[in-house]
Design a protein around this motif. Structure first.
Motif, short mmCIF file in Angstrom:
data_model
loop_
_atom_site.label_atom_id
_atom_site.label_comp_id
_atom_site.label_asym_id
_atom_site.label_seq_id
_atom_site.Cartn_x
_atom_site.Cartn_y
_atom_site.Cartn_z
N ASN A 66 0.82 -1.21 0.00
CA ASN A 66 0.00 0.00 0.00
C ASN A 66 0.86 1.27 0.00
O ASN A 66 0.74 2.11 0.88
N LEU A 67 1.72 1.40 -1.00
CA LEU A 67 2.66 2.52 -1.07
C LEU A 67 2.08 3.68 -1.86
O LEU A 67 1.37 3.49 -2.84
N SER A 68 2.42 4.88 -1.44
CA SER A 68 2.13 6.06 -2.26
C SER A 68 3.20 6.10 -3.35
O SER A 68 4.23 5.42 -3.26
N GLU A 69 2.98 6.89 -4.38
CA GLU A 69 3.98 7.02 -5.45
C GLU A 69 5.30 7.53 -4.88
O GLU A 69 6.38 7.09 -5.28
N GLU A 70 5.22 8.46 -3.92
CA GLU A 70 6.43 9.02 -3.30
C GLU A 70 7.20 7.94 -2.54
O GLU A 70 8.43 7.84 -2.67
N GLU A 71 6.50 7.10 -1.78
CA GLU A 71 7.16 6.01 -1.05
C GLU A 71 7.79 5.02 -2.03
O GLU A 71 8.92 4.57 -1.82
N TYR A 72 7.04 4.70 -3.08
CA TYR A 72 7.55 3.75 -4.07
C TYR A 72 8.84 4.26 -4.71
O TYR A 72 9.82 3.53 -4.82
N GLU A 73 8.85 5.51 -5.12
CA GLU A 73 10.04 6.08 -5.76
C GLU A 73 11.21 6.12 -4.79
O GLU A 73 12.37 5.95 -5.21
N LYS A 74 10.95 6.31 -3.51
CA LYS A 74 12.01 6.33 -2.49
C LYS A 74 12.58 4.93 -2.25
O LYS A 74 13.78 4.76 -2.05
N LYS A 76 12.36 2.24 -4.42
CA LYS A 76 12.77 1.53 -5.63
C LYS A 76 14.29 1.32 -5.73
O LYS A 76 14.72 0.19 -5.95
N PRO A 77 15.12 2.35 -5.52
CA PRO A 77 16.57 2.10 -5.60
C PRO A 77 17.08 1.22 -4.46
O PRO A 77 18.02 0.45 -4.63
N VAL A 78 16.45 1.28 -3.31
CA VAL A 78 16.86 0.50 -2.14
C VAL A 78 16.54 -0.98 -2.35
O VAL A 78 17.24 -1.85 -1.83
N ALA A 79 15.53 -1.28 -3.15
CA ALA A 79 15.15 -2.66 -3.41
C ALA A 79 16.19 -3.38 -4.28
O ALA A 79 16.26 -4.60 -4.26
N ASP A 80 16.99 -2.63 -5.01
CA ASP A 80 18.05 -3.22 -5.83
C ASP A 80 19.34 -3.42 -5.03
O ASP A 80 19.89 -4.50 -5.01
N ILE A 81 19.80 -2.35 -4.43
CA ILE A 81 21.05 -2.36 -3.65
C ILE A 81 20.83 -1.52 -2.41
O ILE A 81 20.31 -0.40 -2.51
N CYS A 82 21.21 -2.04 -1.26
CA CYS A 82 21.11 -1.23 -0.05
C CYS A 82 22.37 -1.37 0.79
O CYS A 82 23.12 -2.34 0.67
N LEU A 83 22.60 -0.35 1.60
CA LEU A 83 23.75 -0.33 2.50
C LEU A 83 23.27 -0.22 3.94
O LEU A 83 22.28 0.45 4.20
N HIS A 84 23.97 -0.86 4.83
CA HIS A 84 23.68 -0.74 6.26
C HIS A 84 24.50 0.43 6.79
O HIS A 84 25.47 0.25 7.51
N GLN A 85 24.09 1.64 6.38
CA GLN A 85 24.88 2.82 6.67
C GLN A 85 23.93 4.00 6.91
O GLN A 85 23.19 4.39 6.00
N ASP A 86 23.96 4.52 8.13
CA ASP A 86 23.11 5.67 8.45
C ASP A 86 23.42 6.84 7.51
O ASP A 86 24.58 7.10 7.19
N GLY A 87 22.38 7.51 7.07
CA GLY A 87 22.54 8.67 6.21
C GLY A 87 22.67 8.35 4.73
O GLY A 87 22.65 9.25 3.90
N SER A 88 22.79 7.09 4.39
CA SER A 88 22.90 6.71 2.97
C SER A 88 21.53 6.84 2.30
O SER A 88 20.52 6.46 2.88
N PRO A 89 21.49 7.33 1.07
CA PRO A 89 20.20 7.40 0.37
C PRO A 89 19.65 6.01 0.02
O PRO A 89 18.49 5.86 -0.32
#
Length: 106
Positions: A66-74, A76-89
């Protein structure tokens, strides 16, 4: 996890690529389960349906998540690659927190 998915007939959603503990840090050291397990094996695929987190996000953005378009866009890049790093986009916690809120515990 592979056995549980096979026995229950559920789809296994792979986590995003991320650095694995003691195997390096940062975006250049991201790995996925596919680096350690042969997920393309035909015999394996007969028993376990596997999709990426990106595919899951796309499929369930308006359903289970149940995502808004804004949540989805935020997310989307994290679903491909993510870092365990505070402050990382592309901080993994952003995605994992949304999954926890939806009742899917990573």
């Amino acid at each position: 996890l592979f056995v549980v998915a096979a026995v229950t007939g559920r789809t296994l959603v792979l986590p995003p690529k991320a650095p694995f503990y003691l195997l390096g840090t940062g975006k250049k050291n991201v790995r996925s389960f596919g680096d350690f397990y042969n997920l393309d094996n035909t015999a394996f695929q007969k028993h376990v349906r596997v999709i990426s987190m990106s595919e899951f996000l796309e499929k369930e953005k308006y359903g289970l998540l149940n995502l808004s378009e804004e949540e989805y866009e935020k997310l989307k890049p994290v679903a491909d690659i993510c870092l365990h790093q505070d402050g990382s986009p592309i901080n993994c916690d952003v995605l994992f927190e949304k999954l926890r809120q939806s009742g899917i515990q990573p």
